[in-house]
Design a protein around this motif. Sequence first.
Motif, PDB file in Angstrom:
ATOM      1  N   ASN A 152      12.393  16.578 -20.803  1.00 53.71           N
ATOM      2  CA  ASN A 152      13.349  17.395 -20.043  1.00 53.71           C
ATOM      3  C   ASN A 152      13.736  18.663 -20.798  1.00 53.71           C
ATOM      4  O   ASN A 152      14.893  19.098 -20.775  1.00 53.71           O
ATOM      5  N   HIS A 176      13.128  21.537 -20.069  1.00 56.70           N
ATOM      6  CA  HIS A 176      13.441  22.638 -19.155  1.00 56.70           C
ATOM      7  C   HIS A 176      14.862  22.549 -18.614  1.00 56.70           C
ATOM      8  O   HIS A 176      15.279  23.399 -17.822  1.00 56.70           O
ATOM      9  N   GLU A 190       2.700  18.604 -17.645  1.00 57.24           N
ATOM     10  CA  GLU A 190       4.130  18.850 -17.824  1.00 57.24           C
ATOM     11  C   GLU A 190       4.495  19.227 -19.261  1.00 57.24           C
ATOM     12  O   GLU A 190       5.627  19.650 -19.512  1.00 57.24           O
ATOM     13  N   ARG A 250       7.820  20.844 -18.690  1.00 56.32           N
ATOM     14  CA  ARG A 250       9.020  20.006 -18.661  1.00 56.32           C
ATOM     15  C   ARG A 250       9.284  19.369 -20.026  1.00 56.32           C
ATOM     16  O   ARG A 250      10.410  18.965 -20.310  1.00 56.32           O
TER      17      ARG A 250
END
Length: 754
Positions: free
Chosen positions: A169, A171, A208, A217
Amino acid sequence: MNRSSWPALLLFAAALPVPHGRSDDRFSASAAPLNPIRRPVFSVPAEPGFYYQLRRSPSPTGPWAVTAMAPGFNGQLSLTDSIPALERAFFSIRRVPLSSPLDTDGDGLSDTAEWNASNPTNPFHSGRFINAADGRSALGSLADYNALAHFDNFPGAPSVQEVKFLILNAHTAQPQLFFLNAAKHQYHYYFARDVLGYTGSLSQFNGETYFSNTTRRNLAGSLVHHRNYLPPDGSPQGLITMEFWPSDAVSHAFVQKAYDLITRSAANTGVRFAYHAASETQRTLFRSERTLFTEAARHSLHTVRTEDLFGQTPYTLLNPGVGFGRLILFDGSSSVSARDVVIFRSLPNDITHLAGIITEVPQTPLSHVNLKAKQNNTPNAFIRDAARDPRLAPLLGKYVRYETTSEGYLIREASPEEVESHLESIRPPNPQLPVRDLSITTVRSLSAITFTNARAFGAKTANVAELRRIAWSPNVSVPNGYGIPFYFYDEFMKANGLYDYAAALIAIPAFHSDATFRADALKALRSAIRKGTVPDWITSAFTSLQANFPAGTSLRCRSSTNNEDLTGYSGAGLYDSFTHYQTEGPLSKTIRQVWASVWEDRAFDEREFYRVDHFRTAMGVLVHPNYDGELANGVGVTKNLVDPAWTGYYINAQAGENLVTNPENNAIPEEFLIAQLLGQSRYTLQYVTFSSLMPEGQTVISTPQAELLADQMAKIHNHFLPLYNYPPNFAMELEWKIDTAGKLVIKQARPWID
């Protein structure tokens, strides 16, 4: 007003803290001194019932980021910033009641709840608790780092400690940081799946995590501990670099987020951290975002350039090993032998078999010095100012045990008995007879020489002949010419009684007991060879050979013996090659110079150590047009020396005719790995050093030239692999140049000694 919000601000200007802003008579931050690794330390009178947060900002008005926190007590509390002092950073200290704790990382758990949980988590980020066998969400000490680390290879840094990290996470405003236990988890994806419960596929995870800052991400990278790095500001030795997969161009925003999370979660390791853009892919993005990185470097981000990272290292391992011998400082006039551990203040042009090698100037893995060290299992290292090193200087002139490792070198005094015992243990027990085929009695063109003819012409000639059978890309060439077989050398030596002369010299007792006598005797033998009478039939053959080239062509006459360029034994630099110019008269003059190099001191000593029969050693000669002038030259290995699991090629390059293998004036070559590492480009380049002969920011060869060279190296590898019967860990080492027309010329190829 709530006193927990009262700031005590400090501005760092030129790394000197100056108090600014409001202070509180119940607690005020003193002007911050710097700890040994130059991190600001703030002292505040603390009280029980509160905890205290140190916050940093690029502006006196915020935004503020918490960089350290600790519970209060009756006394003076110290809070240390998570990174070394920078040019422009403002600080405030916030006092927070334990009865009303904050949730600094916004994960729904208060700071104190995360501290006090039976399975504590990190209040600086939202990562959950994981079992210590899998990893950690924070590194509380250097011991924690060491517990998770494993040793791995990086370009320019063999066998260094690495801890992998993963940020999920990344981002969002609630990233989760995890440090992986390398003993259990080698790959980021499987850690995410097996420990964190990630349910996506490997392809989804890669999409990702890597290569795109738009869809990214997650962040996956490594923390690499360069223990030998010497900071230029004089602070303690050592640096941990934050690095990403070489073909993953991570933008400034994500670099900064990762750096903030890691430094705040590993502040107690006692080692400074810096971001290292390790590949040309990352350096290119770094340059395009230079404004952002430059501004961040004023207040929140430390970076280190490749050339500074390795240029500030006082010790570099080139070849691990153990040797016993007398420690001497080479002055250029004295003889050295396999009983000597030698300190060289500059790189020698030629080198005999030694017990150990120390150079005061940097080497590369592909220098002749290191190729000889690898061939002979000789410990070899660069040690800055070795002759003045307090561990070495007192041992000069004494017998020593010298060991080189990735962590540093070990040296102690040794006895003469240890030296002799070790020397005998590494010498072959029995005489060795090199293969010598004298059945081929004529000069042959390279097109008529095959790989199996190496026993008659030498491996260098046979391998160049094989190189000419490869289908090259446009703008690539291989020398074309002729091979003179061993038969000619053997007949010349017999016709002049030179074998008998050599045998008589070797039979003299002083030849073995007196190094000066031996050097003089070999010099006299070489002179006799150069002045020897050439039989008419040999002269006629050389005249015909020379007539095959256009008038006025200068010819390169290259040594090609039966004990060099072999599997497990390169013999690099033992024998000499010469250029014959038209003004020098008969070609036989230059050929005799090549033949005489069979009896060079370094070549004789090497054969003597390995008990190779000197009289079965034979010299062939490879003859082809000389290349006048070149834009660049270099060497390469058809193998990823850093991580063989990924297809890649290790290359050294230097401008002009200053040889990579034997540099003049201690010139430093360009050294890089070019590998297929996924990502947006077919190849990724990772530089270790840049040429000292090029202006800063310029490379010896361009990226397209490096990619062309890599493609040709793949062809060389695949052509020779079956010829050498598919040995394990196979690779070829090649020498190349770029001529004045910009054409890539492959000069020679031989098996790489791993």
